[in-house]
Design a protein around this motif. Structure first.
Motif, PDB file in Angstrom:
ATOM      1  N   ASN A   1       0.850  -1.186   0.000  1.00 51.73           N
ATOM      2  CA  ASN A   1       0.000   0.000   0.000  1.00 51.73           C
ATOM      3  C   ASN A   1       0.891   1.243   0.000  1.00 51.73           C
ATOM      4  N   TYR A   2       0.731   2.093  -1.017  1.00 55.94           N
ATOM      5  CA  TYR A   2       1.612   3.265  -1.129  1.00 55.94           C
ATOM      6  C   TYR A   2       1.404   4.242   0.029  1.00 55.94           C
ATOM      7  N   ILE A   3       0.197   4.326   0.548  1.00 60.02           N
ATOM      8  CA  ILE A   3      -0.053   5.216   1.687  1.00 60.02           C
ATOM      9  C   ILE A   3       0.753   4.761   2.893  1.00 60.02           C
ATOM     10  N   ASP A   4       0.839   3.425   3.098  1.00 61.90           N
ATOM     11  CA  ASP A   4       1.667   2.909   4.188  1.00 61.90           C
ATOM     12  C   ASP A   4       3.127   3.308   3.993  1.00 61.90           C
ATOM     13  N   CYS A   5       3.570   3.303   2.754  1.00 62.08           N
ATOM     14  CA  CYS A   5       4.957   3.694   2.457  1.00 62.08           C
ATOM     15  C   CYS A   5       5.186   5.162   2.785  1.00 62.08           C
ATOM     16  N   ILE A   6       4.207   6.015   2.482  1.00 58.82           N
ATOM     17  CA  ILE A   6       4.312   7.435   2.825  1.00 58.82           C
ATOM     18  C   ILE A   6       4.406   7.614   4.337  1.00 58.82           C
ATOM     19  N   LEU A   7       3.592   6.860   5.075  1.00 60.76           N
ATOM     20  CA  LEU A   7       3.588   6.982   6.530  1.00 60.76           C
ATOM     21  C   LEU A   7       4.912   6.492   7.126  1.00 60.76           C
ATOM     22  N   ILE A   8       5.432   5.397   6.606  1.00 62.62           N
ATOM     23  CA  ILE A   8       6.735   4.900   7.081  1.00 62.62           C
ATOM     24  C   ILE A   8       7.817   5.934   6.831  1.00 62.62           C
ATOM     25  N   LEU A   9       7.813   6.513   5.621  1.00 60.74           N
ATOM     26  CA  LEU A   9       8.804   7.533   5.277  1.00 60.74           C
ATOM     27  C   LEU A   9       8.664   8.756   6.174  1.00 60.74           C
ATOM     28  N   ALA A  10       7.442   9.201   6.403  1.00 59.81           N
ATOM     29  CA  ALA A  10       7.204  10.394   7.216  1.00 59.81           C
ATOM     30  C   ALA A  10       7.694  10.184   8.647  1.00 59.81           C
ATOM     31  N   PHE A  11       7.331   9.053   9.230  1.00 59.38           N
ATOM     32  CA  PHE A  11       7.720   8.785  10.618  1.00 59.38           C
ATOM     33  C   PHE A  11       9.234   8.664  10.726  1.00 59.38           C
ATOM     34  N   THR A  12       9.836   7.963   9.777  1.00 57.66           N
ATOM     35  CA  THR A  12      11.287   7.754   9.804  1.00 57.66           C
ATOM     36  C   THR A  12      12.050   9.051   9.599  1.00 57.66           C
ATOM     37  N   SER A  13      11.614   9.862   8.626  1.00 52.95           N
ATOM     38  CA  SER A  13      12.310  11.119   8.356  1.00 52.95           C
ATOM     39  C   SER A  13      12.165  12.097   9.513  1.00 52.95           C
ATOM     40  N   LEU A  14      11.024  12.040  10.208  1.00 54.62           N
ATOM     41  CA  LEU A  14      10.829  12.916  11.366  1.00 54.62           C
ATOM     42  C   LEU A  14      11.825  12.568  12.464  1.00 54.62           C
ATOM     43  N   ILE A  15      11.953  11.276  12.775  1.00 52.69           N
ATOM     44  CA  ILE A  15      12.903  10.846  13.803  1.00 52.69           C
ATOM     45  C   ILE A  15      14.332  11.198  13.389  1.00 52.69           C
ATOM     46  N   ALA A  16      14.654  10.928  12.109  1.00 53.79           N
ATOM     47  CA  ALA A  16      16.012  11.181  11.622  1.00 53.79           C
ATOM     48  C   ALA A  16      16.360  12.662  11.677  1.00 53.79           C
ATOM     49  N   ASN A  17      15.415  13.530  11.323  1.00 52.36           N
ATOM     50  CA  ASN A  17      15.685  14.969  11.325  1.00 52.36           C
ATOM     51  C   ASN A  17      15.752  15.539  12.738  1.00 52.36           C
ATOM     52  N   LEU A  18      15.074  14.908  13.681  1.00 52.72           N
ATOM     53  CA  LEU A  18      15.210  15.340  15.071  1.00 52.72           C
ATOM     54  C   LEU A  18      16.600  15.026  15.603  1.00 52.72           C
ATOM     55  N   LEU A  19      17.261  14.045  14.972  1.00 51.69           N
ATOM     56  CA  LEU A  19      18.639  13.691  15.323  1.00 51.69           C
ATOM     57  C   LEU A  19      19.587  14.200  14.246  1.00 51.69           C
ATOM     58  N   PHE A  20      19.383  15.459  13.826  1.00 57.55           N
ATOM     59  CA  PHE A  20      20.122  16.040  12.705  1.00 57.55           C
ATOM     60  C   PHE A  20      21.620  16.120  12.955  1.00 57.55           C
TER      61      PHE A  20
END
Length: 344
Positions: free
Chosen positions: A267-286
């Motif tokens: 499901n592409y929407i699931d892929c968007i959500l995985i990317l969003a959650f992951t990028s948020l965590i990664a950017n908080l640890l910039f």
């Protein structure tokens, strides 16, 4: 850019890349690539297209600078040069800049100075600085909108328990504050304000205060250009933001390609959500080079929320990490390609 600085950026990035490569478990790398097969190639090639969106964003920002009216004196030669900054030259600088950002602790500490120095001989220091700052602002600004849209997608497509409700609420508040901050920055400029903020930080202020005194006029001119683009070229602003947001959404295809190795349908929407959650965590640890640890942790947390196994998250994180390292290496090699004039 002089060969001295070009070699300096290259060697700096190469050392950091070598350190990160030394941290890899090559047995896991070999197994992961073998398991992914041709989908790994698809993931790497995908980013050649995604960088086109980033380049388009930067290109239209630079072109718009000749249409804005500000108090900064500009020679006819500089205006002519601004119109002749080649798209493919910017493409090279985009990839090289992101490579330095990926490898550098603190993110924007590497790629942005490199881009400014590369463009300065073509369009002048102030316009180069303004375009790079605007590009970076728009890139980050699109992330906040992407995360906010993803909150809505999660609420409408997934079950929300108490813990997730707290996370989503916190994310929404964080995104709204980020959008407000950048909205103010677009209206009033951000360069001088950012340096003044640095002047209040211990140790950094020793550099920042003299810098402000020496470059106050230049910083004010850059801020006027930033505010002018937002105010007078609203279509350019919307187009630039839309380009970056579309790039974020399309980059979820990377997650889809990897998950297709594990599941017959995705499901592409699931892929968007995985990317969003992951990028948020990664950017908080910039502050971590390549967000080492943060990105992997984000993948594990996001796939668990999507009812996937921890091993799936580890596999996705590994393939994404390898893609980042490959494009970091490509970007660093591009620094050595001397297309200094950047003409069409």
């Amino acid at each position: 850019m002089s060969k001295k600085y070009q070699n300096g950026f290259f060697l700096f990035g190469a050392v950091l890349l070598a350190i990160m490569l030394s941290q890899l478990n090559y047995n896991e790398v070999k197994e992961g690539i073998s398991r992914a097969g041709y989908w790994f190639v698809a993931v790497v090639v995908l980013w050649a297209g995604l960088y086109l969106f980033n380049t388009f964003t930067w290109h239209i920002i630079i072109k718009s600078q000749t249409k804005t009216t500000d108090n900064t004196p500009t020679t006819d030669g500089q205006k002519k040069a601004t119109n002749k900054v080649g798209f493919w030259h910017l493409y090279k600088l985009t990839i090289s800049g992101f490579a330095l950002n990926y490898a550098t602790p603190g993110g924007l500490m590497g790629g942005e100075p490199y881009r400014i120095m590369a463009l300065k001989p073509i369009i002048g220091g102030e316009k180069a600085s303004a375009s790079v700052i605007l590009f970076a602002m728009t890139h980050i600004f699109s992330h906040f909108w992407f995360w906010l849209i993803s909150v809505v997608l999660y609420i409408t497509t997934q079950k929300v328990d108490v813990i997730m409700a707290i996370i989503l609420t916190s994310t929404t508040v964080f995104c709204l504050l980020g959008i407000w901050f950048f909205a103010v920055g677009y209206r009033k400029g951000l360069a001088a304000r950012a340096v003044r903020l640095l002047s209040k930080i211990p140790y950094v202020r020793r550099w920042a205060i003299p810098f402000i005194k020496r470059h106050q006029e230049e910083l004010d001119n850059i801020d006027r250009q930033i505010a002018s683009l937002h105010k007078q070229n609203n279509r350019t602003f919307v187009a630039a933001l839309a380009s970056e947001l579309i790039c974020r959404i399309c980059s979820a295809a990377e997650i889809m390609f990897i998950l297709l190795v594990l599941y017959p349908s995705v499901n592409y929407i699931d892929c968007i959500l995985i990317l969003a959650f992951t990028s948020l965590i990664a950017n908080l640890l910039f502050f971590m080079p390549l967000q080492i640890g943060g990105r992997e942790g984000g993948f594990l947390m996001s796939v668990k929320g999507m009812a996937m196994t921890a091993s799936d998250g580890i596999f996705v994180a590994l393939i994404v990490r390898l893609r980042e390292l490959i494009w970091t290496a490509i970007g660093l090699l591009m620094i050595k390609i001397d297309h200094q004039q950047g003409k069409k």
